[in-house]
Design a protein around this motif. Structure first.
Motif, PDB file in Angstrom:
ATOM      1  N   VAL A   1       0.824  -1.121  -0.014  1.00 57.19           N
ATOM      2  CA  VAL A   1       0.135  -0.028   0.165  1.00 57.19           C
ATOM      3  C   VAL A   1       0.945   1.072   0.050  1.00 57.19           C
ATOM      4  O   VAL A   1       1.907   1.213   0.115  1.00 57.19           O
ATOM      5  CB  VAL A   1      -0.955   0.049   1.065  1.00 57.19           C
ATOM      6  N   SER A   2       0.449   2.437  -0.196  1.00 54.54           N
ATOM      7  CA  SER A   2       0.816   3.644  -0.091  1.00 54.54           C
ATOM      8  C   SER A   2       0.655   4.356   1.050  1.00 54.54           C
ATOM      9  O   SER A   2      -0.412   5.159   1.348  1.00 54.54           O
ATOM     10  CB  SER A   2       0.603   4.539  -1.437  1.00 54.54           C
ATOM     11  N   HIS A   3       1.654   4.433   1.936  1.00 51.18           N
ATOM     12  CA  HIS A   3       1.636   4.748   3.374  1.00 51.18           C
ATOM     13  C   HIS A   3       3.056   5.320   3.896  1.00 51.18           C
ATOM     14  O   HIS A   3       4.009   4.563   3.410  1.00 51.18           O
ATOM     15  CB  HIS A   3       0.916   4.121   4.254  1.00 51.18           C
ATOM     16  N   ASP A   4       2.987   6.300   4.687  1.00 54.82           N
ATOM     17  CA  ASP A   4       4.313   6.621   5.199  1.00 54.82           C
ATOM     18  C   ASP A   4       5.139   5.966   6.297  1.00 54.82           C
ATOM     19  O   ASP A   4       5.206   6.205   7.299  1.00 54.82           O
ATOM     20  CB  ASP A   4       4.315   8.148   5.526  1.00 54.82           C
ATOM     21  N   ALA A   5       5.189   4.581   5.851  1.00 53.93           N
ATOM     22  CA  ALA A   5       5.769   3.668   6.688  1.00 53.93           C
ATOM     23  C   ALA A   5       6.952   3.194   5.855  1.00 53.93           C
ATOM     24  O   ALA A   5       7.262   3.211   4.711  1.00 53.93           O
ATOM     25  CB  ALA A   5       5.026   2.770   7.359  1.00 53.93           C
ATOM     26  N   VAL A   6       7.987   2.388   6.704  1.00 47.86           N
ATOM     27  CA  VAL A   6       9.024   1.942   5.755  1.00 47.86           C
ATOM     28  C   VAL A   6       8.727   0.801   4.506  1.00 47.86           C
ATOM     29  O   VAL A   6       9.029   0.970   3.402  1.00 47.86           O
ATOM     30  CB  VAL A   6      10.182   1.177   6.737  1.00 47.86           C
ATOM     31  N   ASP A   7       7.722   0.072   4.737  1.00 49.70           N
ATOM     32  CA  ASP A   7       7.302  -0.995   3.842  1.00 49.70           C
ATOM     33  C   ASP A   7       5.935  -1.565   4.117  1.00 49.70           C
ATOM     34  O   ASP A   7       5.882  -2.710   4.535  1.00 49.70           O
ATOM     35  CB  ASP A   7       8.191  -2.285   3.724  1.00 49.70           C
ATOM     36  N   PRO A   8       5.061  -0.637   3.993  1.00 46.04           N
ATOM     37  CA  PRO A   8       3.590  -1.215   4.614  1.00 46.04           C
ATOM     38  C   PRO A   8       2.910  -2.128   3.791  1.00 46.04           C
ATOM     39  O   PRO A   8       2.950  -1.901   2.633  1.00 46.04           O
ATOM     40  CB  PRO A   8       2.832   0.115   4.619  1.00 46.04           C
ATOM     41  N   GLN A   9       2.306  -2.932   4.211  1.00 48.68           N
ATOM     42  CA  GLN A   9       1.574  -3.978   3.514  1.00 48.68           C
ATOM     43  C   GLN A   9       0.161  -4.359   4.194  1.00 48.68           C
ATOM     44  O   GLN A   9       0.338  -4.308   5.688  1.00 48.68           O
ATOM     45  CB  GLN A   9       2.384  -5.256   3.159  1.00 48.68           C
ATOM     46  N   PHE A  10      -0.982  -4.827   3.712  1.00 54.14           N
ATOM     47  CA  PHE A  10      -2.057  -5.190   4.310  1.00 54.14           C
ATOM     48  C   PHE A  10      -2.412  -6.375   3.817  1.00 54.14           C
ATOM     49  O   PHE A  10      -1.569  -7.098   2.899  1.00 54.14           O
ATOM     50  CB  PHE A  10      -3.288  -4.163   4.120  1.00 54.14           C
ATOM     51  N   TYR A  11      -3.583  -7.033   4.055  1.00 51.71           N
ATOM     52  CA  TYR A  11      -3.797  -8.597   3.935  1.00 51.71           C
ATOM     53  C   TYR A  11      -5.167  -8.913   3.343  1.00 51.71           C
ATOM     54  O   TYR A  11      -6.049  -8.177   3.697  1.00 51.71           O
ATOM     55  CB  TYR A  11      -3.471  -9.298   5.025  1.00 51.71           C
ATOM     56  N   GLU A  12      -5.226 -10.035   2.540  1.00 51.41           N
ATOM     57  CA  GLU A  12      -6.508 -10.555   2.117  1.00 51.41           C
ATOM     58  C   GLU A  12      -6.331 -11.981   2.502  1.00 51.41           C
ATOM     59  O   GLU A  12      -5.444 -12.773   2.240  1.00 51.41           O
ATOM     60  CB  GLU A  12      -6.697 -10.463   0.754  1.00 51.41           C
ATOM     61  N   LEU A  13      -7.440 -12.479   3.452  1.00 57.12           N
ATOM     62  CA  LEU A  13      -7.416 -13.785   3.971  1.00 57.12           C
ATOM     63  C   LEU A  13      -8.455 -14.565   3.168  1.00 57.12           C
ATOM     64  O   LEU A  13      -9.672 -14.145   2.819  1.00 57.12           O
ATOM     65  CB  LEU A  13      -7.821 -13.636   5.407  1.00 57.12           C
ATOM     66  N   HIS A  14      -7.835 -15.814   3.026  1.00 61.85           N
ATOM     67  CA  HIS A  14      -8.887 -16.710   2.279  1.00 61.85           C
ATOM     68  C   HIS A  14      -9.184 -17.915   3.117  1.00 61.85           C
ATOM     69  O   HIS A  14      -8.116 -18.808   3.532  1.00 61.85           O
ATOM     70  CB  HIS A  14      -8.050 -17.323   0.827  1.00 61.85           C
ATOM     71  N   HIS A  15     -10.148 -18.548   2.911  1.00 56.00           N
ATOM     72  CA  HIS A  15     -10.584 -19.783   3.525  1.00 56.00           C
ATOM     73  C   HIS A  15     -11.979 -20.513   2.764  1.00 56.00           C
ATOM     74  O   HIS A  15     -13.082 -19.559   2.901  1.00 56.00           O
ATOM     75  CB  HIS A  15     -10.984 -19.852   5.125  1.00 56.00           C
ATOM     76  N   ASP A  16     -11.905 -21.779   2.369  1.00 50.47           N
ATOM     77  CA  ASP A  16     -12.880 -22.284   1.731  1.00 50.47           C
ATOM     78  C   ASP A  16     -14.017 -21.397   0.858  1.00 50.47           C
ATOM     79  O   ASP A  16     -14.970 -21.283   0.953  1.00 50.47           O
ATOM     80  CB  ASP A  16     -13.803 -22.622   2.998  1.00 50.47           C
ATOM     81  N   GLY A  17     -13.154 -20.857   0.007  1.00 52.25           N
ATOM     82  CA  GLY A  17     -13.875 -19.980  -1.121  1.00 52.25           C
ATOM     83  C   GLY A  17     -14.478 -18.790  -0.670  1.00 52.25           C
ATOM     84  O   GLY A  17     -14.975 -17.879  -1.552  1.00 52.25           O
ATOM     85  N   LYS A  18     -14.043 -18.365   0.579  1.00 55.15           N
ATOM     86  CA  LYS A  18     -14.377 -16.973   1.214  1.00 55.15           C
ATOM     87  C   LYS A  18     -13.135 -15.968   1.207  1.00 55.15           C
ATOM     88  O   LYS A  18     -12.046 -16.550   1.693  1.00 55.15           O
ATOM     89  CB  LYS A  18     -15.340 -17.041   2.654  1.00 55.15           C
ATOM     90  N   SER A  19     -13.334 -14.873   1.307  1.00 53.84           N
ATOM     91  CA  SER A  19     -12.209 -13.888   1.455  1.00 53.84           C
ATOM     92  C   SER A  19     -12.468 -12.614   2.016  1.00 53.84           C
ATOM     93  O   SER A  19     -13.705 -12.210   2.251  1.00 53.84           O
ATOM     94  CB  SER A  19     -11.666 -13.604   0.018  1.00 53.84           C
ATOM     95  N   PHE A  20     -11.696 -12.135   2.826  1.00 53.51           N
ATOM     96  CA  PHE A  20     -11.673 -10.856   3.883  1.00 53.51           C
ATOM     97  C   PHE A  20     -10.435 -10.113   3.745  1.00 53.51           C
ATOM     98  O   PHE A  20      -9.445 -10.615   3.875  1.00 53.51           O
ATOM     99  CB  PHE A  20     -11.790 -11.080   5.244  1.00 53.51           C
TER     100      PHE A  20
END
Length: 262
Positions: free
Chosen positions: A119-138
């Motif tokens: 992502v684009s944020h003023d941290a050293v190397d920011p990242q976020f997450y998508e979680l997948h289970h049994d065909g569902k995602s968050f």
């Protein structure tokens, strides 16, 4: 997959996800004691959490990382630059509980896959997450100055989103923050406004999407009702089925949302 936004706001952020075999947190931006209390609100115990995924080094996302790792034996995942930035802040964590996960990689935990994205944020190397289970995602995305087409493509059509609506632009512009801080928040490495959040959501919401949580609201430059109204009205104006095809939920800085099943 069950989810609860335990806390979201400028004072601290942490989100809980569970599958039949795993219980994980995204970020730990509050004290260990506070996070334990938030877990109790949804009938869950920190002793059962096995993994913690850190998005970036800012205190409102990483404050409790060390305590949770040491006290509860939780494995912690972050990219190398974020580890370098938080090592001195979080104290000693056993090496066998420290794991590297770089942006664009997927960590598989049996019945749960955790996909990281930059992502684009003023941290050293920011990242976020998508979680997948049994065909569902968050998707968890709460600190970025903008949502690129590439990012939107990665997170498109998830079943649920925790999405940033940090500030109302007029409240921020007219507020007491110094101009330098206002510029930081409004910039490409800052935070999404209510309007930015709505526009980005309209790029990614799909037929699978059933729940949207509005997160990381500024206590000084936003109001829960204003964020909700702005996002709902903008999406309705563009013929999105708000409260029909999907529901919009508010989050709190100190109170957990109900534990929901996707």
């Amino acid at each position: 997959m069950k989810i609860s936004v335990l806390a979201s706001g400028s004072t601290g952020n942490t989100t809980y996800i569970e599958t039949p075999t795993h219980k994980v947190l995204i970020d730990a931006g509050l004290s260990g004691k506070k996070i334990a209390g938030l877990m109790q609100q949804i009938g869950r115990d920190l002793n059962d959490v096995d993994s913690l995924f850190v998005t970036h080094e800012h205190t409102d996302h990483a404050k409790g990382v060390g305590v949770l790792a040491r006290k509860y034996g939780i494995n912690v995942y972050a990219n190398e630059k974020t580890w370098d930035a938080i090592n001195d802040k979080v104290g000693k964590i056993p090496l066998d509980q420290k794991f590297s996960l770089e942006a664009g990689e997927i960590q598989s935990l049996g019945d749960l896959d955790v996909q990281s994205f930059p992502v684009s944020h003023d941290a050293v190397d920011p990242q976020f997450y998508e979680l997948h289970h049994d065909g569902k995602s968050f998707v968890v995305l709460t600190d970025t100055g903008y949502v690129s087409e590439r990012m939107a493509g990665v997170i498109k059509n998830a079943d649920a989103y925790l999405f940033e609506c940090n500030h109302d632009m007029e409240m921020l512009r007219m507020g007491a923050y110094p101009w330098s801080l206002k510029q930081r928040i409004l910039g490409d490495t800052g935070h999404l406004s209510n309007e930015d959040g709505a526009n980005a959501l309209m790029q990614v919401v799909g037929n699978n999407t059933k729940r949207i949580f509005l997160g990381h609201l500024s206590q000084e430059n936003n109001m829960q009702s204003l964020a909700h109204l702005t996002v709902a009205s903008m999406m309705q104006e563009h013929d999105f089925g708000v409260e029909h095809d999907f529901h919009i939920f508010d989050t709190e800085p100190d109170s957990a949302t109900d534990l929901m099943t996707l």
